[in-house]
Scaffold this active site. Sequence first.
Site, PDB file in Angstrom:
ATOM      1  NE  ARG A 120     -23.788 -13.740   7.780  1.00 48.75           N
ATOM      2  CZ  ARG A 120     -22.842 -12.847   8.007  1.00 48.75           C
ATOM      3  NH1 ARG A 120     -21.781 -13.160   8.722  1.00 48.75           N
ATOM      4  NH2 ARG A 120     -22.932 -11.632   7.490  1.00 48.75           N
ATOM      5  CB  SER A 176     -15.623 -17.238  13.237  1.00 44.98           C
ATOM      6  OG  SER A 176     -16.381 -17.080  12.068  1.00 44.98           O
ATOM      7  CE  LYS A 183     -21.219 -12.488  12.700  1.00 45.29           C
ATOM      8  NZ  LYS A 183     -20.352 -13.691  12.814  1.00 45.29           N
TER       9      LYS A 183
END
Lengths: 206, 206
Positions: free
Chosen positions: B39, B108, B137
């Site tokens: 990521r 997700s 996040k």
Amino acid sequence: MEFSTQLYLVTDSDMASIEGLPEIVEQAVLGGVTMVQLREKHADTKTFVRIAQQLKRILSNYKIPLIINDRIDIALAVDADGVHIGQDDMPYAIARKLLGKDKIIGLSVESMQQVTEANALDVDYIGISPVFATPTKTNTKIEFGLKGIEEISKITKHKTVAIGGINESNTAAIIKAGADGIAVVSAIMKAKNPQLVASQLKQLTL
Amino acid sequence: MEFSTQLYLVTDSDMASIEGLPEIVEQAVLGGVTMVQLREKHADTKTFVRIAQQLKRILSNYKIPLIINDRIDIALAVDADGVHIGQDDMPYAIARKLLGKDKIIGLSVESMQQVTEANALDVDYIGISPVFATPTKTNTKIEFGLKGIEEISKITKHKTVAIGGINESNTAAIIKAGADGIAVVSAIMKAKNPQLVASQLKQLTL
């Protein structure tokens, strides 16, 4: 695909909201823009795809190529006409492999060495970047100036488009120096009347 | 491709320099990580491709799948084993079309409704996000908690992996609640000894 870099609009959603892009792009095309590059550095992928789909629908009507900046996934997702890559983007060989031979691939060149290197590649055009200083891109290198365009025009085997600080005051000189076209960002993106500005710039490229 | 979400490492180059990723990833795999997701939200595409190529080489040796977050162009460029997409990334149907049926696609889910919606898709796994509050996040929604995992495990038809605030203190409880695996970011990325932490977490998933 046949294309002309004569008057090349590069979008910038820092200058106009991304939701407003389709409207500006259509006006600019009515004014004479010959290609459009969707450049989007902040939007999430879902939004990027959605706007690219909208632009694709509009531009197809006018047979104007839609080029996606950097993101080959977006280009594939919306079947765009091509991509524009910079020296820090996807390596050209991989980009060509993923897109196939029929798509347009443009490459930014920021030095005479990169112009020479680009001659070894079957890119469809090179973006001479930057011609003049510009507030749009803060990380770019030495400005080529009109002299640079003259030199590049002599040695490149590719179609060219000049970008960086281009507006009505210098368009004619850039074309005279040998560029095949001009790419503009703020001149059109920030215009109150994008169609009018596009048609005035177009006139100056003739 | 066969895969297990049992101990899923998600990289984060805000926590460790991108150049240091290959080393951390290899150590984590030696400790028992079963999948790795690259990521990368800030690197330019050229750097992203280069690191993805490095991880691909390392992970192939161990037959551990490399999953790319969001960027299908990067996944295609390095022939990664799959992608992980969030609700704001490439729409699933387009992602599947671009990648083909043999690649792994994880999605997700951030609400029970999205869990139900995912049952209509042939995604390969769902990421239950977030299980607990996490500093990684900042834009995620309501935490599912252990109760949420229990409910999701009853209704989903997909393999699952839980993510968000997972560490040694709660791994066993998450597995007991029904998750097929745990995804960790900081627990391994910030570890002094990624191999040791990975092996300890792996033990807790058994």
